[in-house]
Write a protein that holds these residues in place. Sequence first.
Motif, PDB file in Angstrom:
ATOM      1  N   LEU A 130       3.109   1.319  12.560  1.00 47.63           N
ATOM      2  CA  LEU A 130       3.870   0.164  12.096  1.00 47.63           C
ATOM      3  C   LEU A 130       3.109  -1.133  12.380  1.00 47.63           C
ATOM      4  O   LEU A 130       2.994  -2.007  11.501  1.00 47.63           O
ATOM      5  N   LYS A 131       2.566  -1.270  13.580  1.00 49.37           N
ATOM      6  CA  LYS A 131       1.823  -2.481  13.933  1.00 49.37           C
ATOM      7  C   LYS A 131       0.604  -2.654  13.031  1.00 49.37           C
ATOM      8  O   LYS A 131       0.304  -3.763  12.572  1.00 49.37           O
ATOM      9  N   ARG A 132      -0.099  -1.555  12.769  1.00 51.75           N
ATOM     10  CA  ARG A 132      -1.281  -1.642  11.913  1.00 51.75           C
ATOM     11  C   ARG A 132      -0.899  -2.071  10.494  1.00 51.75           C
ATOM     12  O   ARG A 132      -1.613  -2.871   9.861  1.00 51.75           O
ATOM     13  N   HIS A 133       0.214  -1.553  10.008  1.00 50.09           N
ATOM     14  CA  HIS A 133       0.620  -1.929   8.652  1.00 50.09           C
ATOM     15  C   HIS A 133       0.996  -3.408   8.580  1.00 50.09           C
ATOM     16  O   HIS A 133       0.646  -4.101   7.617  1.00 50.09           O
ATOM     17  N   LEU A 134       1.696  -3.900   9.586  1.00 49.54           N
ATOM     18  CA  LEU A 134       2.067  -5.311   9.589  1.00 49.54           C
ATOM     19  C   LEU A 134       0.836  -6.202   9.688  1.00 49.54           C
ATOM     20  O   LEU A 134       0.786  -7.283   9.077  1.00 49.54           O
ATOM     21  N   GLU A 135      -0.162  -5.765  10.440  1.00 51.39           N
ATOM     22  CA  GLU A 135      -1.410  -6.530  10.516  1.00 51.39           C
ATOM     23  C   GLU A 135      -2.094  -6.556   9.150  1.00 51.39           C
ATOM     24  O   GLU A 135      -2.656  -7.585   8.735  1.00 51.39           O
ATOM     25  N   TYR A 136      -2.050  -5.436   8.440  1.00 53.30           N
ATOM     26  CA  TYR A 136      -2.621  -5.378   7.090  1.00 53.30           C
ATOM     27  C   TYR A 136      -1.882  -6.348   6.156  1.00 53.30           C
ATOM     28  O   TYR A 136      -2.512  -7.112   5.406  1.00 53.30           O
ATOM     29  N   VAL A 137      -0.564  -6.334   6.203  1.00 54.23           N
ATOM     30  CA  VAL A 137       0.224  -7.216   5.340  1.00 54.23           C
ATOM     31  C   VAL A 137      -0.088  -8.679   5.638  1.00 54.23           C
ATOM     32  O   VAL A 137      -0.253  -9.493   4.717  1.00 54.23           O
ATOM     33  N   LYS A 138      -0.184  -9.011   6.909  1.00 55.45           N
ATOM     34  CA  LYS A 138      -0.486 -10.400   7.285  1.00 55.45           C
ATOM     35  C   LYS A 138      -1.848 -10.832   6.743  1.00 55.45           C
ATOM     36  O   LYS A 138      -2.031 -11.981   6.305  1.00 55.45           O
ATOM     37  N   THR A 139      -2.807  -9.904   6.755  1.00 55.16           N
ATOM     38  CA  THR A 139      -4.134 -10.206   6.220  1.00 55.16           C
ATOM     39  C   THR A 139      -4.098 -10.402   4.706  1.00 55.16           C
ATOM     40  O   THR A 139      -4.792 -11.266   4.160  1.00 55.16           O
ATOM     41  N   MET A 140      -3.273  -9.609   4.020  1.00 56.46           N
ATOM     42  CA  MET A 140      -3.220  -9.645   2.560  1.00 56.46           C
ATOM     43  C   MET A 140      -2.324 -10.745   2.009  1.00 56.46           C
ATOM     44  O   MET A 140      -2.442 -11.113   0.835  1.00 56.46           O
ATOM     45  N   MET A 141      -1.424 -11.255   2.830  1.00 55.11           N
ATOM     46  CA  MET A 141      -0.433 -12.212   2.342  1.00 55.11           C
ATOM     47  C   MET A 141      -1.052 -13.397   1.599  1.00 55.11           C
ATOM     48  O   MET A 141      -0.587 -13.765   0.517  1.00 55.11           O
ATOM     49  N   PRO A 142      -2.100 -14.048   2.110  1.00 53.31           N
ATOM     50  CA  PRO A 142      -2.678 -15.177   1.366  1.00 53.31           C
ATOM     51  C   PRO A 142      -3.213 -14.771  -0.009  1.00 53.31           C
ATOM     52  O   PRO A 142      -3.197 -15.574  -0.948  1.00 53.31           O
ATOM     53  N   ILE A 143      -3.676 -13.523  -0.136  1.00 50.00           N
ATOM     54  CA  ILE A 143      -4.202 -13.036  -1.414  1.00 50.00           C
ATOM     55  C   ILE A 143      -3.053 -12.747  -2.373  1.00 50.00           C
ATOM     56  O   ILE A 143      -3.154 -13.014  -3.584  1.00 50.00           O
ATOM     57  N   HIS A 156       8.596   8.056   6.513  1.00 47.56           N
ATOM     58  CA  HIS A 156       8.252   8.222   5.104  1.00 47.56           C
ATOM     59  C   HIS A 156       7.965   6.878   4.435  1.00 47.56           C
ATOM     60  O   HIS A 156       7.139   6.810   3.517  1.00 47.56           O
ATOM     61  N   THR A 157       8.638   5.836   4.877  1.00 50.27           N
ATOM     62  CA  THR A 157       8.351   4.509   4.343  1.00 50.27           C
ATOM     63  C   THR A 157       6.916   4.109   4.668  1.00 50.27           C
ATOM     64  O   THR A 157       6.180   3.619   3.801  1.00 50.27           O
ATOM     65  N   LEU A 158       6.514   4.306   5.919  1.00 48.55           N
ATOM     66  CA  LEU A 158       5.142   3.991   6.306  1.00 48.55           C
ATOM     67  C   LEU A 158       4.135   4.898   5.594  1.00 48.55           C
ATOM     68  O   LEU A 158       3.067   4.450   5.171  1.00 48.55           O
ATOM     69  N   TYR A 159       4.491   6.172   5.450  1.00 48.12           N
ATOM     70  CA  TYR A 159       3.602   7.106   4.751  1.00 48.12           C
ATOM     71  C   TYR A 159       3.343   6.622   3.331  1.00 48.12           C
ATOM     72  O   TYR A 159       2.208   6.657   2.837  1.00 48.12           O
ATOM     73  N   GLN A 160       4.396   6.156   2.666  1.00 46.96           N
ATOM     74  CA  GLN A 160       4.239   5.650   1.307  1.00 46.96           C
ATOM     75  C   GLN A 160       3.282   4.462   1.284  1.00 46.96           C
ATOM     76  O   GLN A 160       2.341   4.417   0.477  1.00 46.96           O
ATOM     77  N   GLN A 161       3.509   3.488   2.145  1.00 41.26           N
ATOM     78  CA  GLN A 161       2.685   2.285   2.142  1.00 41.26           C
ATOM     79  C   GLN A 161       1.238   2.589   2.524  1.00 41.26           C
ATOM     80  O   GLN A 161       0.293   2.015   1.965  1.00 41.26           O
ATOM     81  N   GLU A 162       1.054   3.492   3.476  1.00 41.57           N
ATOM     82  CA  GLU A 162      -0.305   3.879   3.866  1.00 41.57           C
ATOM     83  C   GLU A 162      -1.025   4.577   2.715  1.00 41.57           C
ATOM     84  O   GLU A 162      -2.217   4.348   2.482  1.00 41.57           O
ATOM     85  N   GLY A 163      -0.297   5.417   1.987  1.00 38.34           N
ATOM     86  CA  GLY A 163      -0.891   6.115   0.848  1.00 38.34           C
ATOM     87  C   GLY A 163      -1.274   5.178  -0.272  1.00 38.34           C
ATOM     88  O   GLY A 163      -2.319   5.348  -0.923  1.00 38.34           O
ATOM     89  N   ILE A 164      -0.454   4.182  -0.518  1.00 38.66           N
ATOM     90  CA  ILE A 164      -0.767   3.191  -1.555  1.00 38.66           C
ATOM     91  C   ILE A 164      -2.000   2.391  -1.158  1.00 38.66           C
ATOM     92  O   ILE A 164      -2.891   2.137  -1.971  1.00 38.66           O
ATOM     93  N   ARG A 165      -2.062   1.997   0.126  1.00 41.14           N
ATOM     94  CA  ARG A 165      -3.221   1.251   0.616  1.00 41.14           C
ATOM     95  C   ARG A 165      -4.499   2.068   0.468  1.00 41.14           C
ATOM     96  O   ARG A 165      -5.545   1.548   0.079  1.00 41.14           O
ATOM     97  N   ALA A 166      -4.412   3.365   0.759  1.00 43.23           N
ATOM     98  CA  ALA A 166      -5.596   4.231   0.721  1.00 43.23           C
ATOM     99  C   ALA A 166      -5.955   4.671  -0.694  1.00 43.23           C
ATOM    100  O   ALA A 166      -7.057   5.183  -0.921  1.00 43.23           O
TER     101      ALA A 166
END
Length: 422
Positions: free
Chosen positions: A127-140, A234-244
């Motif tokens: 969860l923490k890693r995903h939130l860090e990813y979102v924070k990085t992508m937010m400006p884009i 499963h929510t995190l699994y979905q988001q991780e799969g989309i990212r990958a």
Amino acid sequence: METNMHLSLIHIFMLQSFWSTINVPTEPRRPDPPCELTGKQQDLNSFLWMIKRDPPSYFFGTIHVPYTRVWDFLPENTKQAFDQSENVFFELDLTDPYTISALTRCQMLPQGKELSDVLPKDLYMRLKRHLEYVKTMMPIWMTADQRGRGLYADYLFNAITGNWERKRPVWVMLMINSLTEHDIKSRGIPVLDLYLAQEASRRSKRTGAVEMVEEQCVPLNGLNYSQVLFALNHTLYQQEGIRAGYLQSPYSTDDLIRHYNCGDLNSVIFNEDTSHASAFNVSLSAEDRETAQVIDDYFREKLIYQRNKRMAQRVKHLLEKYPDKSFFFAFGAGHFIGNQTVIDIMEESGYTIEHMHATQKIQRVNGHKRHRSKSQTAQSRKEIELPVTRALSKESLSQQQPHLSQERNFNDLWVRIETTTR
């Protein structure tokens, strides 16, 4: 404030959102059949129903997306029905300070607990890693228009995720579902429900709500620990799969808007009675299928069917107690679609309800006043009451969620929004 309200609102599309985390396509989704969005009145959708009485009242199915994406596709008769109705009622009053504070309290873990205390360590780190990813992508992800209106990435991220380590896992799951590129791009503009409330206030209409915040919060917090972990995983699994890149994004906000503007009442996005069980991802085990079905059944019963019955009961109360007043009830579109809808329950009670085609004429109410003064509205507001406190006793609430023990009168939940300009 708008960002948190948008996140916190529990609406009918949560079921679709949950199932999208279970049944994520591994191949590109087949495009939906196109519809002609011409803007001509005869081609427009209609989510308007008339309750036949004198004066007439109306149900309108809303959608929780920026109003600018759908307003031009609403038929003129929908806008006319809203304009001439004296009273406008919504699901919740999201501008009352108590409602906002109650929503906040409802999301929080018990005093002294943090998310890291209740989640398995590996799930918490994901969860923490995903939130860090979102924070990085937010400006884009953010648009030039958003930046031009003074909406900055850090502010938006903090507004959506603020205090996330103190929230219950089920609310973190909903938060994750709202942290997608499509949803981020839509932030900063009032959703349709809120825009209608602002317009009602600007036109000095009487406004109100048919639910209390606890009635939406308590059932969601009723999922047990293993069910919540299952859904969050499963929510995190979905988001991780989309990212990958090995999973495809499920229905997006743009898909939702297109279906709404096309007036597709039978769309899978809106139809909560569509069977999802046969569409499971083949990777799910039999045990996972059973868990998912239990959660689905729980959501349907608590967040759809029981709410529909309660909302219809309170609509009937208003219509019967105030037979000479006109009402415009703006609820999520999903409450009018499928089985056991608000309309079904109203018709079973003897009411005649007609779906209004985009070109149908709206009956003009004699003596309708287009605008009322603030003093007239403040005085007449006292006339409209709903005895919700009889249905929601302090005892029944405290049994389900002890920290929400303060009793509130339903009349404290009036929508109060400062006059705004378009």
